[in-house]
Design a protein around this motif. Structure first.
Motif, short mmCIF file in Angstrom:
data_model
loop_
_atom_site.label_atom_id
_atom_site.label_comp_id
_atom_site.label_asym_id
_atom_site.label_seq_id
_atom_site.Cartn_x
_atom_site.Cartn_y
_atom_site.Cartn_z
N ALA A 230 0.82 -1.27 0.07
CA ALA A 230 0.06 0.06 0.03
C ALA A 230 0.80 1.19 -0.15
O ALA A 230 1.68 1.31 0.97
N LEU A 231 0.64 1.98 -1.07
CA LEU A 231 1.39 3.45 -0.83
C LEU A 231 0.25 4.38 -0.40
O LEU A 231 -0.82 4.49 -1.18
N VAL A 232 0.57 4.98 0.33
CA VAL A 232 -0.41 6.04 0.93
C VAL A 232 0.26 7.40 0.58
O VAL A 232 1.14 7.93 0.93
N ILE A 233 -0.83 7.94 0.12
CA ILE A 233 -0.44 9.32 -0.23
C ILE A 233 -1.36 10.30 0.66
O ILE A 233 -2.60 10.27 0.80
N GLY A 234 -0.76 11.35 1.29
CA GLY A 234 -1.59 12.17 2.25
C GLY A 234 -1.57 13.69 1.39
O GLY A 234 -1.45 13.84 0.75
N GLN A 235 -1.89 14.45 2.62
CA GLN A 235 -2.23 16.14 2.50
C GLN A 235 -1.29 16.28 3.30
O GLN A 235 -1.59 16.71 4.46
N PRO A 236 0.08 16.73 3.04
CA PRO A 236 1.01 17.35 4.25
C PRO A 236 0.67 18.65 4.66
O PRO A 236 -0.02 19.55 3.94
N THR A 237 1.06 19.02 5.87
CA THR A 237 0.84 20.23 6.30
C THR A 237 2.01 20.34 7.72
O THR A 237 2.59 19.40 8.05
N HIS A 238 1.97 21.72 8.03
CA HIS A 238 2.84 21.98 9.13
C HIS A 238 2.19 21.27 10.37
O HIS A 238 0.96 21.56 10.39
N ALA A 239 3.15 21.05 11.17
CA ALA A 239 2.71 20.22 12.46
C ALA A 239 2.02 21.15 13.41
O ALA A 239 1.19 20.44 14.17
N SER A 240 2.00 22.46 13.34
CA SER A 240 1.40 23.34 13.98
C SER A 240 -0.09 23.48 13.62
O SER A 240 -0.98 24.09 14.08
N HIS A 241 -0.42 23.00 12.30
CA HIS A 241 -1.67 23.15 11.87
C HIS A 241 -2.07 21.79 11.39
O HIS A 241 -2.55 21.61 9.92
N PRO A 242 -2.16 20.84 12.22
CA PRO A 242 -2.69 19.37 11.79
C PRO A 242 -3.94 19.16 10.99
O PRO A 242 -4.07 18.15 10.09
N LEU A 243 -4.94 20.19 11.53
CA LEU A 243 -6.23 19.82 11.06
C LEU A 243 -6.24 20.56 9.42
O LEU A 243 -7.25 20.14 8.75
N GLN A 244 -5.15 21.02 8.83
CA GLN A 244 -5.22 21.47 7.49
C GLN A 244 -4.82 20.44 6.58
O GLN A 244 -4.74 20.73 5.20
N GLY A 245 -4.29 19.28 7.13
CA GLY A 245 -3.75 18.25 6.17
C GLY A 245 -4.46 17.01 6.48
O GLY A 245 -5.20 16.79 7.53
N ILE A 246 -3.90 15.76 6.02
CA ILE A 246 -4.23 14.56 6.30
C ILE A 246 -2.89 13.85 6.25
O ILE A 246 -1.97 13.76 5.15
N ASN A 247 -2.61 13.09 7.44
CA ASN A 247 -0.96 12.48 7.69
C ASN A 247 -1.04 11.18 7.18
O ASN A 247 -2.03 10.35 7.58
N ALA A 248 -0.11 10.98 6.07
CA ALA A 248 -0.12 9.80 5.47
C ALA A 248 0.31 8.52 6.42
O ALA A 248 -0.19 7.61 6.21
N ALA A 249 1.04 9.02 7.48
CA ALA A 249 1.44 7.92 8.46
C ALA A 249 0.37 7.55 9.25
O ALA A 249 0.20 6.54 9.67
#
Length: 540
Positions: A230-249
């Motif tokens: 499984a290759l997971v593609i996320g939506q990276p974001t700065h760790a200070s704003h985690p709600l603005q992306g989706i963490n692939a991990a």
């Protein structure tokens, strides 16, 4: 000690002393060295000995073949691998890793104060004199040695029914290039030497933590293996704003938890429970530390098979992945509501087959050419097949211009088809010969040799035996590095095949050791008894 046992011990130590780690010069050189040794040995006078080159092998490796002729064309194949895993794990004893007798003395010194039950057992075994250590001795040069000793005994017989063909192959420990190459070469080999293959004995070892009752066994089949990825593609974001992306991990972690030991992927057969799947690798795509969430993650799983087609297993895997991402998405939506007091729909995380991505790329000649160039470069660099497939899947995704979140599922390595004895005449004759030989060993030597439905690990039997290869096209279509890295036509030898080999403990560790009584005294005689019973049945 009987002559056949002395010869088995001789060949086992000679082969072990010839270091042949997969991918090294020793692996490339061993077949020619063994051929020269056999040709100069009077015991092998009159035996046909030659090398079988592996087609298109970048390392120039080959198999060693030796043919002991009798009457007629019926031929039993005795085969096994001579490559080994590395021996750096022996640390300060590395220089003795392939010299069994000095290594035994050195290990007894090292283990004089055992730190755990495994070390206590290793010390007791080595002190008993019944076990001999050495890298590759158990896995599986003692098996090859037993076959060589059985061949020598066969050559001494004034009347010989049938023919014994010994073939030692490279690369079982990585990609089974040797067995697959032998599969490609076998039709021509049989034609040129006027042989008719009626069966094969693989000589691999069986581990046994007890008294050897499990290890002293004939395996009538072998489990297969798939490596779903499984290759997971996320939506990276700065760790200070985690709600603005989706963490692939986070997505990958949810999938890993859902798939681990999942009964949906445990494939049992013949009254045996299936072995559950387990995660082999999980890594993100970051090359350095920073405070941006990972944009991608790649995971692969070990899935052992006993009967189900690859497409069925893949569908079950897809169901688990889909369930995991939906559950995670719902949980994230709930947590976002708590964190922001704003209603939020669950993020849509698409699950795609890599075959669909590759088909999309194929419609764009420029993108397809770029992906082929990447595939060829990765293969030249010698990356592992899972790493090649990870990078090719990511490259293909990037070429589509899409954005995440998404999960692209596929396969990451060479498949090992499951095998078992079929119901044909040749398979029944081989099984009957094994029954006769087992009874002869019980009555004549007091040794009980058991039966197992499946060899308990992946092996070259997958490319020698009566394997079902109808799934290969489906697997190839979902393996990006198939043409560049795997390079397998799907051809197998397809003859009735069993495993009869030595037993011992702790292969792939510095305490690897073979039980010598069975490996040297019993196994060569049993192999000869099976061959004689098989050919006697053909001449009655």
């Amino acid at each position: 000690m009987t002559d056949i046992a002395e010869r088995a011990r001789h060949w086992a130590i000679w082969l072990t002393r010839f270091a042949s780690v997969t991918g090294t010069e020793g692996e490339r050189a061993l077949p020619a060295a063994l051929a020269a040794r056999l040709r100069e040995d009077p015991a092998w006078r009159g035996c046909e000995i030659w090398l079988v080159p592996i087609p298109d092998d970048r390392l120039g490796r080959s198999c060693l073949a030796a043919l002991a002729r009798g009457t007629g064309g019926e031929t039993l194949l005795l085969t096994g691998h001579f490559d080994t895993v590395p021996f750096d794990d022996y640390a300060d004893l590395r220089g003795l890793a392939t010299d069994p007798e000095p290594l035994r003395d050195a290990l007894l010194q090292r283990l004089r104060n055992p730190a755990n039950p495994a070390e206590e057992l290793a010390r007791a075994d080595l002190a008993s004199g019944s076990f001999l250590p050495g890298r590759g001795l158990l896995d599986m040069k003692a098996g090859l040695a037993a076959a060589l000793a059985a061949m020598e005994a066969f050559l001494l017989q004034p009347r010989r029914d049938g023919n014994l063909l010994f073939v030692a192959v490279p690369d079982e420990e990585v990609n089974s290039v040797g067995a697959r190459g032998l599969g490609e070469a076998m039709p021509k080999l049989l034609e040129e030497h006027a042989l008719r293959l009626v069966g094969a004995i693989n000589l691999d070892c069986i581990g046994d933590r007890g008294d050897g009752r499990v290890g002293r066994s004939v395996a009538l089949g072998s489990v297969g293996k798939l490596l779903p990825t499984a290759l997971v593609i996320g939506q990276p974001t700065h760790a200070s704003h985690p709600l603005q992306g989706i963490n692939a991990a986070a997505i990958a972690g949810a999938i890993a938890a859902r798939v681990e030991w999942a009964p949906e992927l445990a494939d049992g057969a013949d009254g045996e429970a299936g072995i559950p799947p387990t995660l082999l690798s999980l890594k993100d795509g970051k090359r350095h530390y920073d405070v941006t969430t990972p944009d991608s993650c790649f995971a692969c799983w070990n899935v052992l098979t006993m009967g189900r087609p690859a497409a069925t297993i893949f569908a079950a895997f897809e169901g688990l992945v889909t369930d995991a991402v939906r559950t995670l998405a719902a949980s994230l939506a709930e947590r976002q509501l708590r964190a922001s007091a704003q209603p939020h729909s669950p993020p849509a995380i698409e699950v795609l087959h890599v075959s669909a991505i590759l088909a999309e790329i194929a419609e764009d000649p420029e993108a397809a050419a770029a992906l082929r160039e990447t595939a060829e470069r990765l293969a030249r660099e010698g990356l592992s097949l899972p790493d090649q497939n990870e990078r090719l899947t990511l490259a293909a995704w990037t070429l589509t211009g899409r954005s995440g979140p998404a999960v692209i599922i596929g396969f990451g390595s060479l498949p090992y088809p499951h095998v078992r004895l079929g119901g044909g005449e040749a398979a029944c004759a081989l099984e009957s010969a094994i029954a006769i030989a087992r009874e002869q060993m019980r009555v004549g030597s007091g040794v009980e040799i058991g039966l197992q439905a499946h060899f308990p690990g992946i092996s070259d039997m997958s490319f020698i035996g009566e394997a079902d290869v109808t799934s290969v096209a489906f697997i190839a279509g979902n393996t990006p590095a198939w043409s560049s890295g795997v390079r397998w036509s799907g051809q197998v030898i397809g003859t009735p095949t069993v495993n009869i080999g030595p037993w011992g403990r702790d292969y792939h560790t510095p305490h690897e050791r073979v039980e010598t009584g069975y490996a040297f005294e019993i196994l060569p005689r049993f192999l000869l008894e099976v061959a004689q019973a098989r050919f006697a049945g053909a001449t009655r």
